[in-house]
Write an enzyme that holds these catalytic residues in place. Structure first.
Site, mmCIF file in Angstrom:
data_model
loop_
_atom_site.group_PDB
_atom_site.id
_atom_site.type_symbol
_atom_site.label_atom_id
_atom_site.label_comp_id
_atom_site.label_asym_id
_atom_site.label_seq_id
_atom_site.Cartn_x
_atom_site.Cartn_y
_atom_site.Cartn_z
ATOM 1 N N ASP A 1 0.730 -1.318 0.052
ATOM 2 C CA ASP A 1 -0.047 -0.003 0.000
ATOM 3 C C ASP A 1 0.945 1.275 0.069
ATOM 4 O OD1 ASP A 1 -2.778 1.203 0.390
ATOM 5 O OD2 ASP A 1 -2.024 1.967 2.304
ATOM 6 N N GLU B 1 1.584 0.115 -4.609
ATOM 7 C CA GLU B 1 0.622 0.733 -5.203
ATOM 8 C C GLU B 1 1.026 2.100 -5.373
ATOM 9 O OE1 GLU B 1 -3.339 3.220 -3.442
ATOM 10 O OE2 GLU B 1 -1.662 2.588 -2.422
#
Ligand SMILES: [Ca+2]
Ligand SMILES: [Ca+2]
Ligand SMILES: [Ca+2]
Length: 609
Positions: A306, A340
């Site tokens: 993330d 990401e």
């Protein structure tokens, strides 16, 4: 790219051998450890929204109202009740879709509820971690997690964890910002480490040379975290984080909210979430320890990282090799790591940089998302697809490395599911046209280069409304009114009922294409050569080549609502074609050319013989 393709085609003896064998190209191995990242089809889901296998854990063992337990099945911003047992029970459905790997949103224990009074929401999505060593009690236990990963492996599938290094839950706060909505970023120039509260402040942290000197000796001089703001933690939360070192505010940047530009991009708080001081060698070692632990204990097959772009590159340069080493030691030779790097346009230089500078092995292919939406939902020229793949040269490792980029047409942060984008951009399109365009997007996803990553609900025609919470619908019978009001694609069902329907037209089409993909190496491992693109909607033709025998797989897409007839160049050895999907030219018109004829919004997968 051309050069590489030519050399692949020159693999003469393998080519002849393959052409004399009937039957389809070698299927991808069922030994999941031996498969490469590009051999997979990934299914991505949020456990809270997938299936509720155990109502007794819905409140996460907490007592009280939703502001304490985080549980409110009628609200899109709170826990709805899904869990790991529910997911384990639904693996048949996922495997039936043709997925070979699951990526599950973070399972770590979260702060149940966050937000200023009146603006609270829950950590149902998993990105507000307090305890990096334990499964969130709303989702189950570490034993449930082990049972899930083991069940996935028993099916020959892989399990990808979603991990967060950039931040923890919002536990630290700043005295100067109490009662305010925003806490502005305070830069190093205005608030240097060696002064408290600004340039004219009291001397602190004597001799600390700044975060760029990552030596232990330098960081030993950083002892007072209140250089920019007066750092505070509520007494009840002083010991809430695990491992225990995470409770010390010195391991956070403490400079206020990121503006997502300049220095604040890596040092600012993601809307109040405590931004970890990832330059500190204690933090580097601590994070390596945490995530090696998950590999070692559970044997997971990869990490989606993330907010990767909000961590300094030097951290990833150390963390990534450490994870790959841990995985190898555990007997996982093809561990996949993809970051990401979120973008709201197809800026490939931006994502590619993270593979070159940060040395992330792979990144989520946001450029693919925006390009496919441009050509399928809007009136983008098919040239846009050619441009996307031409830029594969920018990634570290070039086009072969781009084979490992997870591609997607919807996710939990993108505005809406793909169906929402089509409906928004084509308000006058019939339901049939929306479904056809949705299938076209999925056909691109499942045949083009990259690792197709299906966002749960796409296969059931989920739509959304544009916001992130709106795209996180329940697969089990939902009590969220705004979900249940949605008109789904390809079905008369609503989200008020269970939506694990293997007869849904999108489920069936995705399943068919996924199985075609994973049984043909040209589609998992083959490099691409654009055959035809144009400056308006219409034909996009591209070939992929089986790396073992050089055999051509011709892929054809018609993004227009008119029939397309066009001569398309192919390899001179590709004389006959078997249609794996759609209508293919049966034979070459002459060596090196085929007459393509595609219906409106049609596509075809053509295996050369
Ligand atoms: Ca539950
Ligand atoms: Ca905070
Ligand atoms: Ca950061």
């Amino acid at each position: 790219m051309k050069k590489i393709v030519t050399s692949v085609l020159m693999g003469g003896s393998a080519l002849v051998l393959a052409l004399t064998c009937s039957g389809s190209a070698a299927a991808v191995t069922n030994d999941y450890r031996a498969r490469l990242p590009q051999d997979e089809v990934i299914y991505f889901l949020l456990p809270d929204r997938f299936e509720n296998g155990d109502p007794s854990n819905d409140r996460g063992g907490l007592k009280g109202d939703r502001l304490t337990t985080g549980f409110d099945p009628t609200s899109k911003g709170f826990y709805n009740g899904g869990d790991l047992k529910g997911l384990t029970n639904r693996l048949d459905y996922i495997q039936g879709l043709g997925a070979t790997a699951v990526w599950v949103a973070p399972v770590f224990k979260n702060k149940a509820v966050q937000g200023t009074p009146g603006h609270e929401s829950a950590g149902y999505h998993g990105y507000w971690i307090t305890d990096f060593t334990t499964v969130d009690p709303h989702f189950g236990t570490n034993a449930d997690f082990k049972a899930l990963v083991d069940a996935v492996h028993a099916r020959g599938m892989k399990f990808y964890m979603d991990i967060v290094v950039n931040h923890t839950a919002d536990v630290i706060y700043f005295e100067e910002c109490v009662g305010k909505d925003r806490c502005p970023y305070r830069s190093i120039a205005d608030y240097p480490y060696q002064r408290r509260g600004g340039v004219g402040g009291k001397p602190i942290n004597a001799g600390f040379a700044g975060e760029q000197d990552e030596s232990e000796a330098n960081f030993a001089k950083l002892t007072d975290p209140s250089y920019a703001y007066t750092v505070r933690v509520r007494p009840a939360e002083r010991d809430v984080k695990r491992p225990a070192w995470l409770n010390n505010p010195i391991y956070y940047h403490n400079r206020g909210d990121s503006t997502f530009r300049d220095e604040s991009s890596t040092m600012g708080d993601f809307v109040g979430l405590d931004d970890v001081f990832t330059e500190n060698p204690v933090v580097v070692a601590g994070m390596i320890d945490i995530f090696c632990g998950w590999i070692d204990t559970f044997g997971v097959d990869g990490f989606r990282i993330d907010t990767a772009q909000h961590v300094n590159p030097e951290f990833w340069q150390k963390f990534v090799p450490a994870m790959l080493t841990c995985a190898k030691r555990k007997g996982i030779p093809n561990f996949h790591i993809f970051g990401e790097v979120a973008m709201d346009d197809a800026d490939i230089a931006h994502t590619a940089e993270n593979t070159r500078v940060d040395k992330l092995p792979s990144v989520l292919d946001f450029a693919f998302l925006w390009t496919v939406r441009e050509v399928v939902a809007k009136d983008g020229a098919t040239d846009e697809l050619a441009k996307l793949f031409r830029a594969d040269a920018l990634y570290e490792g070039g086009a072969p490395a781009a084979l490992q980029l997870p591609t997607f047409v919807s996710n939990h942060d993108s505005p809406g599911h793909i169906a929402w984008a089509i409906r928004r951009d084509r308000p006058n399109a019939s339901d049939y046209e929306v479904l056809k365009r949705d299938m076209l997007a999925n056909a691109m996803l499942l045949t083009l280069r990259g690792v197709p990553t299906i966002y749960y609900g796409d296969e059931q025609g989920f739509v959304g409304r544009g916001g992130d919470q709106d795209s996180r619908q329940d697969m089990f019978p939902s009590k969220v009114a705004s979900y249940n009001d949605e008109k789904l694609i390809g079905t008369t069902a609503t989200t008020a009922q269970s939506n694990f329907d293997p007869q849904h037209p999108l489920y069936r089409e995705i399943s068919k294409l996924a199985h075609i993909r994973t049984s043909h190496r040209a589609l998992t491992r083959g490099l691409q050569l654009v055959r035809y693109a144009q400056d308006k909607p219409g034909l996009f033709a591209i070939s992929r080549f089986d790396p073992d025998n050089g055999r051509e797989m011709l892929l054809l897409f018609n993004t227009s609502t008119a029939e397309v007839k066009q001569n398309v160049r192919v390899d001179t050895r590709s004389l006959r074609f078997e249609a794996l999907a759609g209508a293919c030219p049966a034979t070459a018109s002459a060596p090196g050319t085929v007459a393509v004829d595609l219906p409106p919004l049609g596509y075809a997968v053509c295996d050369a013989r």
